[in-house]
Every structure is written in structure tokens, then in C-alpha cells.
Scaffold this motif. Structure first.
Motif, mmCIF file in Angstrom:
data_model
loop_
_atom_site.group_PDB
_atom_site.id
_atom_site.type_symbol
_atom_site.label_atom_id
_atom_site.label_comp_id
_atom_site.label_asym_id
_atom_site.label_seq_id
_atom_site.Cartn_x
_atom_site.Cartn_y
_atom_site.Cartn_z
ATOM 1 N N TRP A 135 -40.544 93.438 72.264
ATOM 2 C CA TRP A 135 -39.542 93.906 71.359
ATOM 3 C C TRP A 135 -40.331 94.882 70.410
ATOM 4 O O TRP A 135 -41.619 94.521 69.895
ATOM 5 C CB TRP A 135 -38.974 92.822 70.523
ATOM 6 C CG TRP A 135 -38.122 91.940 71.210
ATOM 7 C CD1 TRP A 135 -38.489 90.753 72.057
ATOM 8 C CD2 TRP A 135 -36.747 92.244 71.400
ATOM 9 N NE1 TRP A 135 -37.211 90.302 72.713
ATOM 10 C CE2 TRP A 135 -36.297 91.189 72.504
ATOM 11 C CE3 TRP A 135 -35.759 93.209 71.280
ATOM 12 C CZ2 TRP A 135 -35.067 91.077 72.631
ATOM 13 C CZ3 TRP A 135 -34.570 93.083 71.566
ATOM 14 C CH2 TRP A 135 -34.189 91.923 72.480
ATOM 15 N N TYR A 136 -39.604 96.169 69.987
ATOM 16 C CA TYR A 136 -40.262 96.774 69.164
ATOM 17 C C TYR A 136 -38.957 97.060 67.935
ATOM 18 O O TYR A 136 -37.718 96.743 68.224
ATOM 19 C CB TYR A 136 -40.484 98.330 69.776
ATOM 20 C CG TYR A 136 -41.819 98.393 70.501
ATOM 21 C CD1 TYR A 136 -41.693 97.595 71.699
ATOM 22 C CD2 TYR A 136 -42.789 99.003 70.116
ATOM 23 C CE1 TYR A 136 -42.885 97.740 72.530
ATOM 24 C CE2 TYR A 136 -44.073 99.212 70.959
ATOM 25 C CZ TYR A 136 -44.121 98.417 72.290
ATOM 26 O OH TYR A 136 -45.149 98.428 72.819
ATOM 27 N N ARG A 137 -39.260 97.751 66.719
ATOM 28 C CA ARG A 137 -38.373 97.770 66.046
ATOM 29 C C ARG A 137 -38.553 99.374 65.247
ATOM 30 O O ARG A 137 -39.853 99.778 65.135
ATOM 31 C CB ARG A 137 -38.208 96.796 65.042
ATOM 32 C CG ARG A 137 -39.344 96.645 64.010
ATOM 33 C CD ARG A 137 -39.281 95.486 63.199
ATOM 34 N NE ARG A 137 -40.266 95.103 62.361
ATOM 35 C CZ ARG A 137 -40.735 94.076 61.365
ATOM 36 N NH1 ARG A 137 -39.632 93.193 61.520
ATOM 37 N NH2 ARG A 137 -41.626 94.074 60.662
ATOM 38 N N GLN A 138 -37.605 99.856 64.715
ATOM 39 C CA GLN A 138 -37.665 101.336 64.005
ATOM 40 C C GLN A 138 -36.776 101.171 62.779
ATOM 41 O O GLN A 138 -35.570 100.969 62.928
ATOM 42 C CB GLN A 138 -37.402 102.149 64.914
ATOM 43 C CG GLN A 138 -37.693 103.643 64.417
ATOM 44 C CD GLN A 138 -37.830 104.947 65.303
ATOM 45 O OE1 GLN A 138 -37.173 104.706 66.480
ATOM 46 N NE2 GLN A 138 -38.311 105.901 64.723
ATOM 47 N N GLY A 156 -31.167 99.389 71.957
ATOM 48 C CA GLY A 156 -31.359 99.008 70.749
ATOM 49 C C GLY A 156 -30.225 98.325 70.064
ATOM 50 O O GLY A 156 -28.943 98.434 70.370
ATOM 51 N N GLN A 178 -28.975 96.307 66.398
ATOM 52 C CA GLN A 178 -29.087 96.512 64.783
ATOM 53 C C GLN A 178 -29.408 95.010 64.085
ATOM 54 O O GLN A 178 -28.453 94.217 64.246
ATOM 55 C CB GLN A 178 -28.153 97.402 64.038
ATOM 56 C CG GLN A 178 -28.255 97.503 62.502
ATOM 57 C CD GLN A 178 -29.381 98.353 62.042
ATOM 58 O OE1 GLN A 178 -29.470 99.516 62.571
ATOM 59 N NE2 GLN A 178 -30.267 97.834 61.066
ATOM 60 N N TYR A 202 -33.829 97.214 66.614
ATOM 61 C CA TYR A 202 -34.656 96.408 67.725
ATOM 62 C C TYR A 202 -34.455 96.843 68.928
ATOM 63 O O TYR A 202 -33.433 96.809 69.459
ATOM 64 C CB TYR A 202 -34.519 94.898 67.416
ATOM 65 C CG TYR A 202 -35.173 94.230 66.239
ATOM 66 C CD1 TYR A 202 -34.711 94.642 64.917
ATOM 67 C CD2 TYR A 202 -36.276 93.661 66.282
ATOM 68 C CE1 TYR A 202 -35.152 94.208 63.720
ATOM 69 C CE2 TYR A 202 -36.852 93.248 64.948
ATOM 70 C CZ TYR A 202 -36.427 93.538 63.765
ATOM 71 O OH TYR A 202 -36.981 93.090 62.703
ATOM 72 N N TYR A 203 -35.615 97.154 69.539
ATOM 73 C CA TYR A 203 -35.594 97.772 71.089
ATOM 74 C C TYR A 203 -36.196 96.835 71.973
ATOM 75 O O TYR A 203 -37.248 96.432 71.706
ATOM 76 C CB TYR A 203 -36.036 99.276 71.218
ATOM 77 C CG TYR A 203 -35.283 100.405 70.280
ATOM 78 C CD1 TYR A 203 -35.815 100.452 68.941
ATOM 79 C CD2 TYR A 203 -34.407 101.022 70.991
ATOM 80 C CE1 TYR A 203 -35.072 101.355 68.375
ATOM 81 C CE2 TYR A 203 -33.471 101.970 70.071
ATOM 82 C CZ TYR A 203 -33.921 102.184 68.917
ATOM 83 O OH TYR A 203 -33.474 103.318 68.301
ATOM 84 N N ASP A 233 -37.515 93.283 57.462
ATOM 85 C CA ASP A 233 -37.160 93.148 58.642
ATOM 86 C C ASP A 233 -35.946 94.089 59.344
ATOM 87 O O ASP A 233 -35.865 94.092 60.542
ATOM 88 C CB ASP A 233 -36.925 91.570 59.261
ATOM 89 C CG ASP A 233 -38.133 90.573 59.076
ATOM 90 O OD1 ASP A 233 -38.043 89.690 58.595
ATOM 91 O OD2 ASP A 233 -39.421 91.183 59.481
ATOM 92 N N ARG A 272 -41.472 103.844 65.269
ATOM 93 C CA ARG A 272 -41.079 102.701 65.999
ATOM 94 C C ARG A 272 -42.571 101.913 66.160
ATOM 95 O O ARG A 272 -43.499 102.364 66.504
ATOM 96 C CB ARG A 272 -40.794 102.866 67.490
ATOM 97 C CG ARG A 272 -40.098 101.588 68.105
ATOM 98 C CD ARG A 272 -39.548 102.225 69.671
ATOM 99 N NE ARG A 272 -38.265 103.065 69.454
ATOM 100 C CZ ARG A 272 -37.732 103.535 70.352
ATOM 101 N NH1 ARG A 272 -37.691 102.986 71.589
ATOM 102 N NH2 ARG A 272 -36.572 104.209 70.076
ATOM 103 N N GLY A 318 -28.026 91.106 67.808
ATOM 104 C CA GLY A 318 -28.305 91.776 66.564
ATOM 105 C C GLY A 318 -27.098 91.235 65.633
ATOM 106 O O GLY A 318 -25.981 90.676 65.879
ATOM 107 N N ALA A 366 -34.049 96.646 60.749
ATOM 108 C CA ALA A 366 -34.405 97.810 61.765
ATOM 109 C C ALA A 366 -33.535 97.674 62.840
ATOM 110 O O ALA A 366 -32.933 96.684 62.950
ATOM 111 C CB ALA A 366 -35.872 97.571 62.123
#
Length: 116
Positions: free
Chosen positions: A33-36, A109, A111, A90-91, A86, A42, A9, A88
Motif C-alpha cells: 500500500w502506498y499513499r499520496q 486508489g 480516499q 491510498y493505492y 493519514d 506517493r 476507504g 490521502a
């Protein structure tokens, strides 16, 4: 249990690129991959199955590419043409099937900030 270690990140200008990496300690049915973003739930960004099938959120199609290196048990997210939206945390996610049930494991996670 699967442990996930993410990296890659950072801060990038709009239109730039970043690549995220996630090393998994065990096997999984899928890696993703997920993001919040702040104030948001999320959300799924991209997922790739053991068979190599990939799915993407509509918002990232054509810009992001998920891939995996089976030898290294690592999943990557190549992010191109990045936009401020974009931004967020990212997980990385591993979904493991055990005794007919699915279990989700998460990385810590990383950033991603897209800003000029």
C-alpha cells in the motif's frame, strides 16, 4: 498483467479505524500500500512479500498492519489510531517479477479522510 481492485476507504474521526482491501487478479512478488496526499509525492505505507515478511513506514509502525489471504489473493491494511495526517489517497501495489525485471501495477486508489 495484474489487476487490482481496492475497497474500504472513507471518512473517519481521529483515533478511529479503517480496513482497506485489495483483490489481485494474479500472483506477485509483493503486495503493498502506498499513499499520496495533495501536494506530496506517493509514499510507501506497508508492503508484504510472498513469504509473509512485512515492512512499514516509520510513520505508521504500531498503528497499521498489513496482511494477506493467499486463498483469496487479497491484501489488507488495517489502520488503527488514525490521525489527520493519514489523510490521502491510498493505492494498492503489486510488484511482479518477469524475466529478471520487476513491474509495478496499481489500483485505482481509495480516499481515506481523517477528520472530526
Amino acid at each position: 498483467q495484474v489487476q487490482l481492485v481496492e475497497s474500504g476507504g472513507g471518512l473517519v474521526q481521529p483515533g478511529g479505524s479503517l480496513r482497506l482491501s485489495c483483490a489481485a487478479s494474479g500472483s506477485a512478488s509483493s503486495l503493498g500500500w502506498y499513499r499520496q496526499a495533495p501536494g506530496n509525492e506517493r509514499e510507501l505505507v506497508a508492503v508484504i512479500t510472498n513469504g509473509g515478511s512485512a515492512n512499514y513506514a516509520d510513520s505508521v509502525k504500531g498503528r497499521f498492519t498489513i496482511s494477506k489471504d493467499n486463498a483469496k489473493n487479497t491484501v489488507y491494511l488495517q489502520m488503527n489510531t488514525l490521525k489527520p495526517e493519514d489523510t490521502a489517497v491510498y493505492y494498492c501495489n503489486a510488484r511482479v517479477r518477469s524475466w529478471g525485471r520487476y513491474y509495478d501495477y496499481w489500483g485505482q486508489g481509495t480516499q481515506v479522510t481523517v477528520s472530526s
